[in-house]
Design an enzyme around this catalytic site. Structure first.
Site, PDB file in Angstrom:
ATOM      1  N   HIS A   1      -9.816   7.355   7.438  1.00 62.75           N
ATOM      2  CA  HIS A   1     -10.042   7.629   8.864  1.00 62.75           C
ATOM      3  C   HIS A   1     -10.817   8.943   8.983  1.00 62.75           C
ATOM      4  O   HIS A   1     -10.738   9.804   8.098  1.00 62.75           O
ATOM      5  CB  HIS A   1      -8.731   7.844   9.610  1.00 62.75           C
ATOM      6  CG  HIS A   1      -7.708   6.772   9.426  1.00 62.75           C
ATOM      7  ND1 HIS A   1      -7.885   5.477   9.821  1.00 62.75           N
ATOM      8  CD2 HIS A   1      -6.451   6.829   8.905  1.00 62.75           C
ATOM      9  CE1 HIS A   1      -6.790   4.769   9.549  1.00 62.75           C
ATOM     10  NE2 HIS A   1      -5.906   5.574   8.992  1.00 62.75           N
TER      11      HIS A   1
ATOM     12  N   THR B   1       0.820  -1.216   0.000  1.00 65.87           N
ATOM     13  CA  THR B   1       0.000   0.000   0.000  1.00 65.87           C
ATOM     14  C   THR B   1       0.856   1.270   0.000  1.00 65.87           C
ATOM     15  O   THR B   1       0.667   2.162  -0.829  1.00 65.87           O
ATOM     16  CB  THR B   1      -0.929  -0.004   1.238  1.00 65.87           C
ATOM     17  OG1 THR B   1      -1.734  -1.189   1.163  1.00 65.87           O
ATOM     18  CG2 THR B   1      -1.815   1.218   1.283  1.00 65.87           C
ATOM     19  N   ILE B   2       1.798   1.360   0.909  1.00 72.13           N
ATOM     20  CA  ILE B   2       2.618   2.574   1.013  1.00 72.13           C
ATOM     21  C   ILE B   2       3.769   2.534   0.011  1.00 72.13           C
ATOM     22  O   ILE B   2       4.019   3.502  -0.719  1.00 72.13           O
ATOM     23  CB  ILE B   2       3.157   2.735   2.460  1.00 72.13           C
ATOM     24  CG1 ILE B   2       1.988   2.863   3.465  1.00 72.13           C
ATOM     25  CG2 ILE B   2       4.103   3.934   2.559  1.00 72.13           C
ATOM     26  CD1 ILE B   2       1.044   4.015   3.232  1.00 72.13           C
TER      27      ILE B   2
ATOM     28  N   GLY C   1       5.007   2.121  11.360  1.00 71.51           N
ATOM     29  CA  GLY C   1       4.791   0.818  11.985  1.00 71.51           C
ATOM     30  C   GLY C   1       6.037   0.265  12.651  1.00 71.51           C
ATOM     31  O   GLY C   1       5.983  -0.728  13.369  1.00 71.51           O
TER      32      GLY C   1
ATOM     33  N   CYS D   1      -0.143   7.409   9.505  1.00 70.62           N
ATOM     34  CA  CYS D   1      -1.131   8.227   8.781  1.00 70.62           C
ATOM     35  C   CYS D   1      -1.954   9.103   9.739  1.00 70.62           C
ATOM     36  O   CYS D   1      -2.114  10.310   9.506  1.00 70.62           O
ATOM     37  CB  CYS D   1      -2.046   7.326   7.961  1.00 70.62           C
ATOM     38  SG  CYS D   1      -2.642   5.867   8.846  1.00 70.62           S
ATOM     39  N   ASN D   2      -2.454   8.515  10.807  1.00 72.69           N
ATOM     40  CA  ASN D   2      -3.272   9.304  11.742  1.00 72.69           C
ATOM     41  C   ASN D   2      -2.436  10.375  12.440  1.00 72.69           C
ATOM     42  O   ASN D   2      -2.883  11.507  12.628  1.00 72.69           O
ATOM     43  CB  ASN D   2      -3.923   8.381  12.779  1.00 72.69           C
ATOM     44  CG  ASN D   2      -5.118   7.656  12.194  1.00 72.69           C
ATOM     45  OD1 ASN D   2      -6.034   8.284  11.666  1.00 72.69           O
ATOM     46  ND2 ASN D   2      -5.111   6.335  12.266  1.00 72.69           N
TER      47      ASN D   2
ATOM     48  N   HIS E   1      -1.448   7.353  19.096  1.00 72.08           N
ATOM     49  CA  HIS E   1      -1.319   8.518  18.208  1.00 72.08           C
ATOM     50  C   HIS E   1      -0.860   9.768  18.962  1.00 72.08           C
ATOM     51  O   HIS E   1       0.026  10.492  18.501  1.00 72.08           O
ATOM     52  CB  HIS E   1      -2.647   8.775  17.501  1.00 72.08           C
ATOM     53  CG  HIS E   1      -3.198   7.518  16.888  1.00 72.08           C
ATOM     54  ND1 HIS E   1      -4.111   6.710  17.530  1.00 72.08           N
ATOM     55  CD2 HIS E   1      -2.903   6.907  15.716  1.00 72.08           C
ATOM     56  CE1 HIS E   1      -4.380   5.667  16.774  1.00 72.08           C
ATOM     57  NE2 HIS E   1      -3.664   5.757  15.665  1.00 72.08           N
TER      58      HIS E   1
HETATM   59  P1  NAD Z   1       1.491  -3.757   3.040  1.00 72.50           P
HETATM   60  O1  NAD Z   1       1.277  -5.080   3.690  1.00 72.50           O
HETATM   61  O2  NAD Z   1       0.457  -3.199   2.149  1.00 72.50           O
HETATM   62  O3  NAD Z   1       2.838  -3.790   2.193  1.00 72.50           O
HETATM   63  C1  NAD Z   1       4.002  -4.407   2.641  1.00 72.50           C
HETATM   64  C2  NAD Z   1       4.718  -5.014   1.441  1.00 72.50           C
HETATM   65  O4  NAD Z   1       5.926  -5.617   1.891  1.00 72.50           O
HETATM   66  C3  NAD Z   1       3.912  -6.122   0.737  1.00 72.50           C
HETATM   67  O5  NAD Z   1       4.045  -5.954  -0.660  1.00 72.50           O
HETATM   68  C4  NAD Z   1       4.581  -7.419   1.204  1.00 72.50           C
HETATM   69  O6  NAD Z   1       4.475  -8.455   0.246  1.00 72.50           O
HETATM   70  C5  NAD Z   1       6.009  -6.964   1.367  1.00 72.50           C
HETATM   71  N1  NAD Z   1       6.782  -7.772   2.321  1.00 72.50           N
HETATM   72  C6  NAD Z   1       6.343  -8.607   3.276  1.00 72.50           C
HETATM   73  N2  NAD Z   1       7.381  -9.121   3.958  1.00 72.50           N
HETATM   74  C7  NAD Z   1       8.504  -8.589   3.398  1.00 72.50           C
HETATM   75  C8  NAD Z   1       9.877  -8.739   3.645  1.00 72.50           C
HETATM   76  N3  NAD Z   1      10.328  -9.531   4.631  1.00 72.50           N
HETATM   77  N4  NAD Z   1      10.747  -8.043   2.881  1.00 72.50           N
HETATM   78  C9  NAD Z   1      10.340  -7.228   1.884  1.00 72.50           C
HETATM   79  N5  NAD Z   1       9.021  -7.026   1.626  1.00 72.50           N
HETATM   80  C10 NAD Z   1       8.128  -7.721   2.361  1.00 72.50           C
HETATM   81  O7  NAD Z   1       1.850  -2.748   4.219  1.00 72.50           O
HETATM   82  P2  NAD Z   1       1.590  -1.181   4.245  1.00 72.50           P
HETATM   83  O8  NAD Z   1       0.179  -0.923   4.643  1.00 72.50           O
HETATM   84  O9  NAD Z   1       2.114  -0.575   3.010  1.00 72.50           O
HETATM   85  O10 NAD Z   1       2.476  -0.753   5.489  1.00 72.50           O
HETATM   86  C11 NAD Z   1       3.881  -0.558   5.377  1.00 72.50           C
HETATM   87  C12 NAD Z   1       4.333   0.343   6.509  1.00 72.50           C
HETATM   88  O11 NAD Z   1       3.665   1.610   6.378  1.00 72.50           O
HETATM   89  C13 NAD Z   1       3.994  -0.156   7.907  1.00 72.50           C
HETATM   90  O12 NAD Z   1       5.006   0.275   8.801  1.00 72.50           O
HETATM   91  C14 NAD Z   1       2.710   0.568   8.238  1.00 72.50           C
HETATM   92  O13 NAD Z   1       2.503   0.708   9.627  1.00 72.50           O
HETATM   93  C15 NAD Z   1       2.956   1.922   7.576  1.00 72.50           C
HETATM   94  N6  NAD Z   1       1.763   2.683   7.203  1.00 72.50           N
HETATM   95  C16 NAD Z   1       0.682   2.061   6.668  1.00 72.50           C
HETATM   96  C17 NAD Z   1      -0.426   2.811   6.335  1.00 72.50           C
HETATM   97  C18 NAD Z   1      -1.660   2.181   5.786  1.00 72.50           C
HETATM   98  O14 NAD Z   1      -2.737   2.709   6.008  1.00 72.50           O
HETATM   99  N7  NAD Z   1      -1.589   1.100   5.074  1.00 72.50           N
HETATM  100  C19 NAD Z   1      -0.433   4.198   6.526  1.00 72.50           C
HETATM  101  C20 NAD Z   1       0.718   4.808   7.023  1.00 72.50           C
HETATM  102  C21 NAD Z   1       1.805   4.033   7.380  1.00 72.50           C
END
Ligand code: NAD
Length: 341
Positions: free
Chosen positions: A221, A13-14, A111, A140-141, A194
């Protein structure tokens, strides 16, 4: 123009949004992304012309699935200046040693444990992290709260901040996550993390406390915030200041939607693929009574931290030495606030 070479670890996602944003920067070059599985997200990267790198022992799995791999994790790390770690929460910390060994600067996400690196928000501490080896872009929050408080603090000194965060239960693709029914008060006992993260950026002096509720929605959110100032404030000053805060929009004037669903639809209509990098404050929700004020706003979890990640890359590499300089380049490239009337 000088440019830095960027890699992204984790194309979820990010990570994918950071990668796409890096490709739009005049002073950055995306060298590639690290993927561990040859899934549909790998296909999405390939279709955008993004090079995929994988752990050595996984390269054959990609090749068997017909997905071209440009090299190993080590190959990517040896050909970049900065890695943006966007692996699942708590995974980035396991990569820390590899990043240090490769001598690449690192942008971690919210995270990861707060101890991993200084918690970063470009409106508050860009200059403080200039040239450092790593930062942690807060969640994000937390990012949403920090932007709104930045606007409010320019009106008058804050005495108390209280907020309720209604959090989306899952991102669209997180099909196994919930709740699909019910609202979960989490944690039951405040504060939610948060407000603690906000203090890591602004300072312990801030009297802030947040509750958090997880809701069965994937869209965004919604925060309801209440503040008390140390002096009387005027509603128009608050609106003006929020309007002049980077990456904050005050939805008023035309008849803006009151739901997160319609706002996401608007972002799709505007050709942004549904992404909203800005905090969207509902203008009519801004309430003022002498020293007190209240407001409600939306945070699109999937995209709000993307511009901050781009600024983090510039701060670590000193591509821009001032926050406003970096924010201007980032926001122009991503069309931020370009849709405001
Ligand atoms: P996600 O699960 O969507 O993406 C993570 C990616 O990493 C996936 O493509 C997964 O296949 C890959 N992955 C898994 N294990 C791995 C490894 N060992 N090595 C390399 N890649 C690996 O996660 P996300 O939502 O993008 O979150 C990523 C970070 O961003 C986290 O720290 C999260 O807390 C933070 N974050 C998320 C959001 C949100 O709303 N999704 C918002 C802000 C911050």
């Amino acid at each position: 123009m000088r440019y830095v070479r960027v890699g992204v670890n984790g194309y979820g996602t990010i990570g994918k949004r950071v990668a796409w944003a890096v490709m739009k920067q005049p002073d950055m070059k995306l060298v590639g992304v690290i993927k561990t599985r040859p899934n549909w997200e790998a296909l999405s990267a390939i279709s955008r012309g993004i090079s995929i790198y994988a752990p050595k022992e996984r390269i054959k799995v990609f090749e068997d699935a017909g997905i071209k791999v440009s090299g190993s994790v080590e190959d990517l790390l040896s050909s970049i200046d900065v890695v943006v770690d966007a692996t699942p929460a708590g995974t980035g910390v396991k990569y820390l040693k590899s990043y240090v060994r490769a001598g690449v600067k690192t942008v971690f996400q919210g995270g990861e444990p707060a101890s991993i690196a200084p918690s970063f928000n470009p409106l508050y501490n860009y200059e403080k992290v200039l040239g450092r080896d790593r930062v942690r872009v807060v969640s994000c929050n937390t990012t949403g709260i920090l932007r709104v408080l930045h606007g409010l603090m320019r009106v008058a000194e804050l005495e108390v901040v209280r907020g309720v965060i209604i959090r989306r239960g899952a991102d669209l693709k997180e099909v196994g996550k919930g709740p699909i029914e019910g609202l979960i008060l989490k944690p039951v006992r405040p504060p939610s993390h948060h407000s603690e993260d906000v203090k890591r950026v602004i300072g312990d002096w801030l009297n802030i406390l947040t509750y958090s509720v997880i809701a069965p929605t994937t869209l965004a959110h919604l925060h309801v915030m209440y503040v008390r100032f140390k002096e009387r404030v005027r509603r128009e000053d608050i609106i003006d200041s929020l309007k002049n805060t980077p990456r904050v929009i005050v939805a008023e004037g035309v008849e803006y939607p009151s739901s997160t669903a319609e706002l996401r639809e608007l972002a799709r209509d505007l050709g942004r693929g549904g992404d909203i990098y800005e905090v969207v404050v509902w203008g009519d929700s801004v309430w003022v009574n002498n020293y007190e004020a209240g407001l409600a706003y939306m945070v699109h979890q999937e995209s709000i931290v993307i511009p901050d990640n781009i600024d983090a890359i510039r701060a670590l590499t000193k591509l821009a030495v001032r926050a406003d300089e970096s924010i201007r380049i980032t926001d122009t490239s991503l069309g931020i606030k370009g849709w405001v009337k």
